[in-house]
Design a protein around this motif. Structure first.
Motif, short mmCIF file in Angstrom:
data_model
loop_
_atom_site.label_atom_id
_atom_site.label_comp_id
_atom_site.label_asym_id
_atom_site.label_seq_id
_atom_site.Cartn_x
_atom_site.Cartn_y
_atom_site.Cartn_z
N LEU A 99 0.85 -1.21 0.00
CA LEU A 99 0.00 0.00 0.00
C LEU A 99 0.88 1.26 0.00
O LEU A 99 1.73 1.42 0.86
CB LEU A 99 -0.88 -0.02 1.26
CG LEU A 99 -1.97 1.04 1.38
CD1 LEU A 99 -3.07 0.79 0.36
CD2 LEU A 99 -2.56 1.03 2.79
N PRO A 100 0.71 2.15 -0.97
CA PRO A 100 1.54 3.36 -0.99
C PRO A 100 1.11 4.38 0.08
O PRO A 100 -0.05 4.40 0.48
CB PRO A 100 1.28 3.93 -2.39
CG PRO A 100 -0.06 3.42 -2.78
CD PRO A 100 -0.24 2.09 -2.08
N VAL A 101 2.07 5.20 0.55
CA VAL A 101 1.75 6.15 1.63
C VAL A 101 0.74 7.21 1.20
O VAL A 101 0.13 7.86 2.05
CB VAL A 101 2.99 6.88 2.18
CG1 VAL A 101 3.93 5.92 2.85
CG2 VAL A 101 3.68 7.70 1.11
N THR A 102 0.59 7.38 -0.11
CA THR A 102 -0.40 8.36 -0.57
C THR A 102 -1.82 7.90 -0.22
O THR A 102 -2.74 8.70 -0.21
CB THR A 102 -0.29 8.53 -2.10
OG1 THR A 102 -0.14 7.23 -2.69
CG2 THR A 102 0.91 9.38 -2.47
N THR A 103 -1.99 6.61 0.06
CA THR A 103 -3.29 6.11 0.51
C THR A 103 -3.28 6.03 2.03
O THR A 103 -2.79 5.07 2.61
CB THR A 103 -3.57 4.71 -0.09
OG1 THR A 103 -3.42 4.79 -1.50
CG2 THR A 103 -4.98 4.25 0.24
N VAL A 104 -3.79 7.06 2.68
CA VAL A 104 -3.77 7.12 4.15
C VAL A 104 -4.79 6.16 4.72
O VAL A 104 -4.54 5.42 5.67
CB VAL A 104 -4.03 8.56 4.63
CG1 VAL A 104 -4.13 8.60 6.16
CG2 VAL A 104 -2.94 9.49 4.13
#
Ligand SMILES: [Zn+2]
Lengths: 251, 357
Positions: free
Chosen positions: B350-355
């Motif tokens: 999961l990328p950090v842009t997806t909080v």
């Protein structure tokens, strides 16, 4: 009383059943089952919620939970058990386990009795009638086998009336005893089983453990006064971790 | 919702955490670790961690609720780490959390593990007293990750500035500790022994620091803020082998100190560079390796030189825990964020842009 059954040892499935204490007969109210063996964590919880909604039930109506404890591939198996444990904790209801292979064994015995009523004991499927489920009731001990991946099967040996005699085990299909074999594990390895003297029973080549059958088997077991199992997963395999050996010294 | 009561579940690596917060107030932080079971393997074994999560989850839930003095019925919302992390481990927490949501009818928030590490900064009495500063960055260093983040809005706008391209820093510690025969976990063992050694005895490589990777502030190279620790591990192995081949005793303390210096030097140098160039004035240090004495020391001195204020949460909030998941979810809820659809899948990358999912 309402029983929620869950099994994720192969496909993911859940079912709601109504039964009365001491009665071996249960009514299947609703069920769902996936086709695939990989989406358990996504579909299971929404699936259970939909079953409850569809029946107009809430957690307060659920009296007991039973979950298939495998054997089955690790991650999938755990999704069902984690779900069942958390539900039982939140609802504060009794939770028990049942061997997932028992669900297929229950189907085997049940299909035999229903076919016998309809067609008589000696009927055989007409040629070309591929969709008709043939007489499947075993007259002897039989095997249930599911896919254990890595070219192996999970299997157990049952009496003709569906009592577990031996297992569960994980093994290469050619190591199984020469008996009628039921379940998707048998279907995948038909030739190897045949070489070992086992016979894959038509109509059951793709059979998987389902929560509906697991629940029916659980009710029957409870009616006989037998306890369910605990919910420890029957992995049958260690984690693949290797203890590293001593480092080779440069000499 | 004002001050929601949130229960958060964390199971992305080898710690089963359940935390409970009321808004920005920490009520419970129960953590059960399977670390002891990984010792003989010299590193976290995902399948062993996953098995341990399954057995630890309900007891941790029970204990956290008891510690917080609340019932499951009183909880306003549930939260769970949905990634990044070990797929099989994430699955256990996610299934448990979804089941609780079905059982109670409470909304569930699927939360990003890395952003949750920064979420502990939201807690009252914590490093930022319940209110995150402007111009915030986070340096996360653990056995599972090594990242520098920019946090514009923790509930909605987080950016990955740099990360390791191979091993995590803590993983490098474990591998080198094994090379040196120091046992697991490697961090505390190397940190302790390094105090007796000379950090300048060996000059081990600082990965991805050559000009072709760094570029310039105006024209950044491909890995200006990234790290790599695999070459460092190889260099340490070669150093040990050379001593053995020459029949000389291996200077374990000097190697430990020099290795630690290489890790800490490159981690802090790149983190501070990123802060300077990206206008980050406040840096939060998180992750289990935040307990490392040399990392804290060098991060503090380099931040001070650069005029960056450094915050290090207490150790129990630096390592993986459920309170950070609950704290971040509480913020998302207070900002009006929508709960997750129960059909979400755990996402090991999961990328950090997806909080929140
Ligand atoms: Zn972490």
């Amino acid at each position: 009383m309402i029983l929620l059954a869950i099994d994720t040892s192969a496909i993911a499935s859940a079912a709601l059943l109504r039964w009365h204490d001491g009665d071996a007969e249960a009514a299947l109210l609703a069920q769902f089952a996936t086709e695939d063996t990989k989406s358990h964590a996504e579909v299971l919880a929404p699936g259970i919620r939909a079953l409850l909604d569809e029946q107009g039930l809430t957690g307060a109506h659920v009296d007991r939970i039973v979950v298939g404890v495998g054997p089955g591939p690790f991650t999938g198996l755990r999704s069902g058990i984690a779900t069942a444990r958390a539900l039982a904790f939140a609802w504060d209801v009794p939770l028990g386990g049942l061997m997932s292979l028992d669900a297929v064994a229950w189907d085997v015995v049940a299909s035999g009795s229903s076919v016998q009523t309809i067609r008589g004991p000696r009927s055989t499927p007409a040629s070309g009638e591929t969709d008709a489920r043939p007489l499947a009731a075993p007259s002897s001990d039989f095997l249930v086998a599911t896919d254990a991946r890595r070219r192996e099967v999970y299997w157990g040996r049952y009496t003709a009336s569906g009592a577990l005699l031996d297992g569960p085990h994980v093994a290469y299909p050619d190591a199984l005893p020469p008996l009628p074999a039921y379940g998707a594990g048998a279907g995948i390895y038909g030739e190897k089983l045949a070489a070992a003297g086992a016979v894959v029973v038509p109509g059951f080549e793709r059979a998987q453990p389902t929560a509906a059958s697991l629940g029916l088997a659980a009710v029957e077991r409870l009616a006989r006064g037998q306890a369910l199992l605990d919910t420890a997963p029957r992995y049958l395999r260690e984690s693949d971790a290797q203890v590293p050996g001593p480092r080779k010294k440069a000499l | 919702m004002n001050q929601p009561l949130v229960l958060g579940i964390e199971s992305s690596c080898d710690e089963t955490g359940v935390g409970i917060v009321r808004g920005t107030t920490l009520l419970a932080n129960t953590v059960s670790s399977s670390m002891d079971e990984h010792v003989r393997f010299g590193g976290v074994i995902p399948e062993i961690a996953s098995r341990a999560h399954l057995d630890a989850l309900v007891p941790a839930l029970r204990e956290a609720l008891e510690t917080a003095g609340v019932t499951l019925d009183e909880i306003d919302a549930l939260a769970v780490t949905s990634g990044p992390g070990l797929a099989g481990a994430l699955m256990v927490g996610v299934c448990g959390a979804k089941a609780l949501s079905v059982a109670t009818g409470k909304p569930l928030y699927a939360i990003n593990h890395l952003v949750a590490h920064v979420g502990v900064g939201l807690l009252d009495g914590g490093v930022y007293g319940g209110r995150l500063p402007e111009d915030l960055g986070a340096l996360l260093v653990s056995g599972g990750h090594t990242e520098i983040l920019r946090v514009r809005n923790i509930a909605s706008d987080v950016e990955l500035l740099g990360s390791t391209i191979d091993d995590a820093a803590g993983e490098a510690y474990d591998k080198v500790a094994r090379l040196l025969g120091l046992g697991y976990p490697g961090g505390p063992a190397i940190d302790g022994l390094a105090r007796e050694g000379d950090p300048k005895a060996f000059r081990f490589p600082r990965g991805l620091t050559q000009p072709k990777y760094m570029g310039t502030a105006e024209v950044p190279g491909p890995h200006r803020y990234d790290w790599s620790f695999s070459g460092l591990k190889t260099a340490v192995a070669r150093c040990v082998e050379q001593h053995e081949a020459a029949g000389k005793p291996v200077p374990v303390a000097d190697i430990a100190a020099s290795f630690q210096e290489a890790v800490v030097d490159v981690v802090t140098a790149k983190a501070v560079l990123a802060c300077r160039e990206q206008g980050i004035r406040n840096l939060l240090l998180g992750g289990g390796v935040a307990a490392n004495s040399r990392l804290r020391e060098l991060t503090a001195s380099r931040c001070a030189e650069a005029g960056i204020s450094l915050a290090v949460p207490s150790f129990s909030l630096c390592t993986d825990n459920g309170a950070m998941v609950a704290a971040l979810a509480a913020r998302v809820i207070m900002d009006g964020g929508a709960p997750s659809d129960l059909a979400f899948a755990p996402d090991s990358s999961l990328p950090v842009t997806t909080v929140s999912v």
